[in-house]
Design a protein around this motif. Structure first.
Motif, short mmCIF file in Angstrom:
data_model
loop_
_atom_site.label_atom_id
_atom_site.label_comp_id
_atom_site.label_asym_id
_atom_site.label_seq_id
_atom_site.Cartn_x
_atom_site.Cartn_y
_atom_site.Cartn_z
N ASN A 181 26.87 -4.34 88.38
CA ASN A 181 26.25 -4.14 87.08
C ASN A 181 25.01 -3.26 87.21
N PRO A 182 24.77 -2.38 86.22
CA PRO A 182 23.58 -1.52 86.28
C PRO A 182 22.31 -2.32 85.99
N ILE A 183 21.18 -1.73 86.35
CA ILE A 183 19.88 -2.32 86.01
C ILE A 183 19.59 -1.93 84.56
N ASN A 184 19.55 -2.90 83.68
CA ASN A 184 19.29 -2.62 82.27
C ASN A 184 17.80 -2.49 82.03
N VAL A 185 17.40 -1.37 81.43
CA VAL A 185 15.98 -1.04 81.25
C VAL A 185 15.66 -0.81 79.78
N LEU A 186 14.57 -1.41 79.32
CA LEU A 186 14.02 -1.15 77.99
C LEU A 186 12.73 -0.36 78.17
N ILE A 187 12.59 0.75 77.46
CA ILE A 187 11.38 1.56 77.52
C ILE A 187 10.57 1.34 76.25
N ILE B 102 8.79 11.75 72.54
CA ILE B 102 9.31 12.76 73.48
C ILE B 102 9.33 12.19 74.89
N PHE B 103 8.26 11.51 75.28
CA PHE B 103 8.20 10.91 76.62
C PHE B 103 9.30 9.87 76.78
N CYS B 104 9.43 9.00 75.78
CA CYS B 104 10.39 7.91 75.84
C CYS B 104 11.82 8.44 75.95
N GLU B 105 12.16 9.38 75.08
CA GLU B 105 13.52 9.92 75.07
C GLU B 105 13.80 10.74 76.34
N GLY B 106 12.79 11.47 76.81
CA GLY B 106 12.97 12.25 78.04
C GLY B 106 13.19 11.36 79.24
N LEU B 107 12.40 10.29 79.33
CA LEU B 107 12.55 9.35 80.44
C LEU B 107 13.91 8.66 80.37
N ALA B 108 14.32 8.28 79.16
CA ALA B 108 15.62 7.63 78.98
C ALA B 108 16.75 8.54 79.45
N ALA B 109 16.67 9.81 79.11
CA ALA B 109 17.70 10.77 79.51
C ALA B 109 17.77 10.90 81.03
N LEU B 110 16.61 10.92 81.69
CA LEU B 110 16.58 11.01 83.15
C LEU B 110 17.16 9.77 83.81
N LEU B 111 16.78 8.60 83.29
CA LEU B 111 17.25 7.35 83.88
C LEU B 111 18.74 7.16 83.69
N ASP B 112 19.25 7.61 82.56
CA ASP B 112 20.68 7.45 82.28
C ASP B 112 21.56 8.31 83.19
N LEU B 113 20.97 9.25 83.90
CA LEU B 113 21.72 10.05 84.86
C LEU B 113 22.05 9.26 86.13
N GLU B 114 21.32 8.15 86.32
CA GLU B 114 21.53 7.32 87.51
C GLU B 114 22.65 6.31 87.25
N GLN B 115 23.58 6.20 88.19
CA GLN B 115 24.72 5.32 88.01
C GLN B 115 24.34 3.85 87.95
N LEU C 38 2.85 5.09 87.15
CA LEU C 38 2.02 6.10 86.51
C LEU C 38 2.89 7.00 85.64
N LYS C 39 2.39 7.32 84.46
CA LYS C 39 3.18 8.09 83.50
C LYS C 39 3.44 9.52 83.96
N ASP C 40 2.61 10.03 84.86
CA ASP C 40 2.83 11.40 85.34
C ASP C 40 3.54 11.43 86.69
N ALA C 41 4.11 10.29 87.09
CA ALA C 41 4.83 10.25 88.36
C ALA C 41 6.11 11.07 88.27
N ASP C 42 6.59 11.52 89.42
CA ASP C 42 7.86 12.23 89.47
C ASP C 42 8.99 11.29 89.08
N ALA C 43 10.09 11.86 88.56
CA ALA C 43 11.24 11.06 88.16
C ALA C 43 11.75 10.21 89.32
N ASP C 44 11.79 10.79 90.52
CA ASP C 44 12.29 10.06 91.69
C ASP C 44 11.43 8.83 91.98
#
Length: 216
Positions: free
Chosen positions: A2-8, A14-27, A105-111
């Protein structure tokens, strides 16, 4: 698996939707919802029962601390990671006191954010050593403080906790990427901190800084 379910929860769409799009790329990660404020975070936490909530500290209306307190009261096992900047020390301490599992931190890299989510899910506390002393005052626990730098008092007193922590990591031979990983910072943020640190030490480079420190 099962995936890790995350609520942002963040009021910057813009930050929220951008982060969501990046996280959803992870299986292994699935964003179940984005909340624009603390009230929505509480509502969506109850509706979706995420494994982890990424909670912005500063939101209009019900803020991150109040929402964290409410969510942890209802769902004690739900993990909450605070989204913050280094200017929020006092808020970070309070959030840990009420049950948060650390911060990103909000300015951390996606990784780094992805790694932080996975580490949190695995039960790790996301808190660099530079916050231990500050948290001890608030949580009533004793932590080993950061060792003193081999510098004159006047210079050492001008350094922030993060800068002094970086000094010791430099002395340990850590590179920028390793410092970023240790302190949960982006590499760009580390470079900015080091630039300020070199100015305070009156040196122009890492080599000069290390030479000065090792000669003391």
């Amino acid at each position: 698996m099962n995936p890790i379910n995350v609520l942002i929860a963040d009021d910057q769409t813009i930050f929220c939707e951008g982060l969501a799009a990046l996280l959803d790329l992870e299986q292994d990660i699935k964003v179940v919802a984005c909340a624009a404020n603390g009230s929505e975070a509480i509502e969506f936490a109850e509706k979706h029962r995420p494994d982890i909530v990424l909670m912005d500290l500063r939101m209009p209306g019900v803020g991150g601390l109040s929402a964290t307190r409410m969510i942890k009261g209802k769902f004690p096992v739900m993990k909450i990671l605070m989204l913050t900047t280094f200017s929020d020390d006092e808020y970070i301490a309070e959030s840990m006191k009420i049950g948060a599992s650390g911060y990103l931190l909000k300015d951390a890299d996606a990784d780094q954010i992805i790694r932080g989510i996975r580490d949190c899910y695995a039960g790790q506390l996301l808190l660099p050593a530079s916050f231990h002393t500050m948290l001890a005052d608030h949580l009533g626990t004793s932590h080993e403080s950061v060792p003193q730098s081999p510098l004159p008092d006047a210079v050492r007193n001008a350094l922030t906790r993060t800068e002094e922590e970086m000094l010791h990591l430099l002395l340990d031979g850590k590179k920028n990427k390793e410092i970023a990983k240790e302190l949960y910072l982006s590499v760009g943020t580390v470079k900015n901190y080091l630039s300020q640190l070199y100015k305070k030490l009156n040196v122009r480079s890492r080599r000069e800084a290390l030479a000065m420190l090792k000669n003391r």
